[in-house]
Structures are given as structure tokens and as C-alpha cells.
Design an enzyme around this catalytic site. Sequence first.
Site, PDB file in Angstrom:
ATOM      1  N   ASP A   1       0.833  -1.190   0.000  1.00  0.00           N
ATOM      2  CA  ASP A   1       0.000   0.000   0.000  1.00  0.00           C
ATOM      3  C   ASP A   1       0.875   1.250   0.000  1.00  0.00           C
ATOM      4  O   ASP A   1       2.021   1.217   0.466  1.00  0.00           O
ATOM      5  CB  ASP A   1      -0.905   0.004   1.239  1.00  0.00           C
ATOM      6  CG  ASP A   1      -2.112   0.920   1.083  1.00  0.00           C
ATOM      7  OD1 ASP A   1      -3.176   0.424   0.684  1.00  0.00           O
ATOM      8  OD2 ASP A   1      -1.973   2.136   1.344  1.00  0.00           O
TER       9      ASP A   1
ATOM     10  N   ASP B   1       3.940   1.616  -4.586  1.00  0.00           N
ATOM     11  CA  ASP B   1       3.170   2.427  -5.515  1.00  0.00           C
ATOM     12  C   ASP B   1       3.070   1.643  -6.812  1.00  0.00           C
ATOM     13  O   ASP B   1       4.076   1.471  -7.514  1.00  0.00           O
ATOM     14  CB  ASP B   1       3.864   3.771  -5.745  1.00  0.00           C
ATOM     15  CG  ASP B   1       3.087   4.698  -6.670  1.00  0.00           C
ATOM     16  OD1 ASP B   1       2.091   4.255  -7.281  1.00  0.00           O
ATOM     17  OD2 ASP B   1       3.481   5.873  -6.791  1.00  0.00           O
ATOM     18  N   VAL B   2       1.884   1.142  -7.128  1.00  0.00           N
ATOM     19  CA  VAL B   2       1.742   0.278  -8.302  1.00  0.00           C
ATOM     20  C   VAL B   2       1.991   1.027  -9.607  1.00  0.00           C
ATOM     21  O   VAL B   2       2.072   0.403 -10.670  1.00  0.00           O
ATOM     22  CB  VAL B   2       0.363  -0.425  -8.342  1.00  0.00           C
ATOM     23  CG1 VAL B   2       0.185  -1.328  -7.136  1.00  0.00           C
ATOM     24  CG2 VAL B   2      -0.772   0.578  -8.462  1.00  0.00           C
TER      25      VAL B   2
ATOM     26  N   ASN C   1      -5.812  -5.497  -5.964  1.00  0.00           N
ATOM     27  CA  ASN C   1      -6.954  -4.739  -5.479  1.00  0.00           C
ATOM     28  C   ASN C   1      -6.750  -3.227  -5.550  1.00  0.00           C
ATOM     29  O   ASN C   1      -7.724  -2.477  -5.548  1.00  0.00           O
ATOM     30  CB  ASN C   1      -7.257  -5.146  -4.031  1.00  0.00           C
ATOM     31  CG  ASN C   1      -8.301  -4.274  -3.389  1.00  0.00           C
ATOM     32  OD1 ASN C   1      -9.485  -4.375  -3.702  1.00  0.00           O
ATOM     33  ND2 ASN C   1      -7.868  -3.392  -2.501  1.00  0.00           N
TER      34      ASN C   1
ATOM     35  N   TYR D   1     -13.638   5.782 -15.065  1.00  0.00           N
ATOM     36  CA  TYR D   1     -13.579   4.629 -14.167  1.00  0.00           C
ATOM     37  C   TYR D   1     -14.100   3.375 -14.868  1.00  0.00           C
ATOM     38  O   TYR D   1     -13.495   2.302 -14.766  1.00  0.00           O
ATOM     39  CB  TYR D   1     -14.400   4.928 -12.914  1.00  0.00           C
ATOM     40  CG  TYR D   1     -14.320   3.866 -11.853  1.00  0.00           C
ATOM     41  CD1 TYR D   1     -13.111   3.544 -11.238  1.00  0.00           C
ATOM     42  CD2 TYR D   1     -15.459   3.185 -11.436  1.00  0.00           C
ATOM     43  CE1 TYR D   1     -13.038   2.575 -10.251  1.00  0.00           C
ATOM     44  CE2 TYR D   1     -15.401   2.216 -10.448  1.00  0.00           C
ATOM     45  CZ  TYR D   1     -14.187   1.917  -9.864  1.00  0.00           C
ATOM     46  OH  TYR D   1     -14.122   0.952  -8.897  1.00  0.00           O
TER      47      TYR D   1
ATOM     48  N   LYS E   1     -12.105  -0.212 -15.595  1.00  0.00           N
ATOM     49  CA  LYS E   1     -12.564  -1.497 -15.077  1.00  0.00           C
ATOM     50  C   LYS E   1     -12.992  -2.444 -16.202  1.00  0.00           C
ATOM     51  O   LYS E   1     -12.896  -3.667 -16.070  1.00  0.00           O
ATOM     52  CB  LYS E   1     -13.692  -1.284 -14.070  1.00  0.00           C
ATOM     53  CG  LYS E   1     -13.224  -0.617 -12.777  1.00  0.00           C
ATOM     54  CD  LYS E   1     -12.137  -1.425 -12.072  1.00  0.00           C
ATOM     55  CE  LYS E   1     -11.736  -0.816 -10.751  1.00  0.00           C
ATOM     56  NZ  LYS E   1     -10.740  -1.633 -10.008  1.00  0.00           N
TER      57      LYS E   1
ATOM     58  N   ALA F   1     -20.117  -0.405  -3.484  1.00  0.00           N
ATOM     59  CA  ALA F   1     -19.680  -0.913  -2.180  1.00  0.00           C
ATOM     60  C   ALA F   1     -19.434   0.233  -1.212  1.00  0.00           C
ATOM     61  O   ALA F   1     -19.065   1.348  -1.610  1.00  0.00           O
ATOM     62  CB  ALA F   1     -18.408  -1.748  -2.337  1.00  0.00           C
TER      63      ALA F   1
ATOM     64  N   THR G   1     -17.201   1.788   0.599  1.00  0.00           N
ATOM     65  CA  THR G   1     -15.747   1.904   0.690  1.00  0.00           C
ATOM     66  C   THR G   1     -15.370   3.366   0.932  1.00  0.00           C
ATOM     67  O   THR G   1     -16.198   4.267   0.758  1.00  0.00           O
ATOM     68  CB  THR G   1     -15.083   1.430  -0.616  1.00  0.00           C
ATOM     69  OG1 THR G   1     -15.521   2.290  -1.691  1.00  0.00           O
ATOM     70  CG2 THR G   1     -15.449  -0.019  -0.932  1.00  0.00           C
TER      71      THR G   1
END
Length: 250
Positions: free
Chosen positions: A37, A53-54, A80, A145, A149, A178, A180
Site C-alpha cells: 500500500d 506504488d503500483v 486490489n 472509471y 474497469k 460498495a 468503501t
Amino acid sequence: MAEFDGLVAVVTGGASGIGAATTTILREKGATVASLDLNPDDDKTADLAVACDVRDRGTVETAIATVVDRLGRIDILCNNAGIGAAGDVTANDDAEWHRVLDVNVVGIARTTTAALPHLRTSPAAAIVNTCSIVAPVGVPQRALYSASKGAVAALTLAMAADHLHDGIRVNAVVPGTADTPWVQRLLEVADDRDAALAALVARQPMGRLVSAEEVAHAIAYLASPLSSSTTGTLLAVDGGFTGLRVPARS
């Protein structure tokens, strides 16, 4: 023995929301879990929290190497980490389009590439990507977004085909709306928070938001060695959003 005993799982975006719930549930089921994360100090659930950091291949490779050095192996990868975006196709500039796609799509490619050599040696290798209901369903004000996805859904199926003979199962969970931190942030900036929440709830046939824990249980199912015949599956956890058209209660 628990179903994940002896297995090591990596969860990106593991410090909050669906990631934190996934970390908790996998540990309850016997896995040793590393959370990757941006803010590892916020992680209170994982066996190992690593800064990552992806968007940066170097930090991803370092994080995966740290997991293997500390925990000895990688059996499960939960891709995720993700960020949201609101608005129609005109609402975000080029930089934001690149940023969201870099995190939500290319981030999966970077992390998977780094983890693949270790997954190939696992007897129970599984990858689970976090997709969204906005991939198969058109939802207003989610153009960027949704595009990201939709790419995750296609990428999941391509990865499942590519790595079938490596013994690696690849699936995705497809949550509905969700509860979140990102959804809460959207509500906080809405003109009328209560009305915005009511609108989100109303489009869910079950009449409530999906919980992070419900999504995490689906991720655990897809990752489990007990699901060894499940690959190339996009599993909806959406309160009936995709498949049901139920009239409102009178």
C-alpha cells in the site's frame, strides 16, 4: 487445517476498504498475508505491510522481493489497488485519464509481472483482480472509471488464458456499489449527501450497498485452493445489479 494454511497472499491496496477486509479474511482462513500500500503505516491487519506504488515498476519489484525475502514465497496475488474517477467522457483531462489507467490497469500488469516467477512455483497459485460492476453495466458519470474497469475484465480473461498451463488460476471479483472510503468521499462532496446516498442505494436491487467484507469473502473463494476448477471467472457481488430487474416495493 484451514484452507489457506501454509500459503502466502499479497494484497495490493491492502490498508483500507476491500483490501483491508480481504487481508483480514485471508488471515482468518489461515494465510500469511502481505499488504502492499502507499500508506503501509495505516495497515493494522496484515502480517507484513510493505510500501508500494503500483504506478512505479521499481517499487513494485522491490515490494515483491521484500515479501519473498520475509515470507519465503507467494501463492496468491490479489490485485486490489485502484482509484476512482467521476464524470462523463469530457470531465477528466489527459493527465487524469493516464493516472487512473496507470493505477487500475497497468498497475495490475506491473504487480503480476513481478509476482509471476514466484506464482509459477506454487502448488496453489491464484490471482484475483478487483473489477467493478461498471465494466459490464453502463452507469452515468463514470466514463473514465468504467473504461479502466472494463480493461480489468478483459485483462483478467486474457491472463487466465495465458497462465492456465502455468498452473495459475486468474479470476476477478465484480463488486456493485460498495461501502468503501472512495464512495464515502464521493458522498462527502455531493450537493446533497443524503440524496446521493439514497440514489446509490436505490439502484441496488437488494436495497443497500455491498459491504467490503462481502466482496472480500468472494475474493477468498476465488483465491482458495478449494476452488481449483474456477478460472477465467468474473464473479459479481452486486446485490443483483447485473441480473435482476425488480420493481420497487409498493
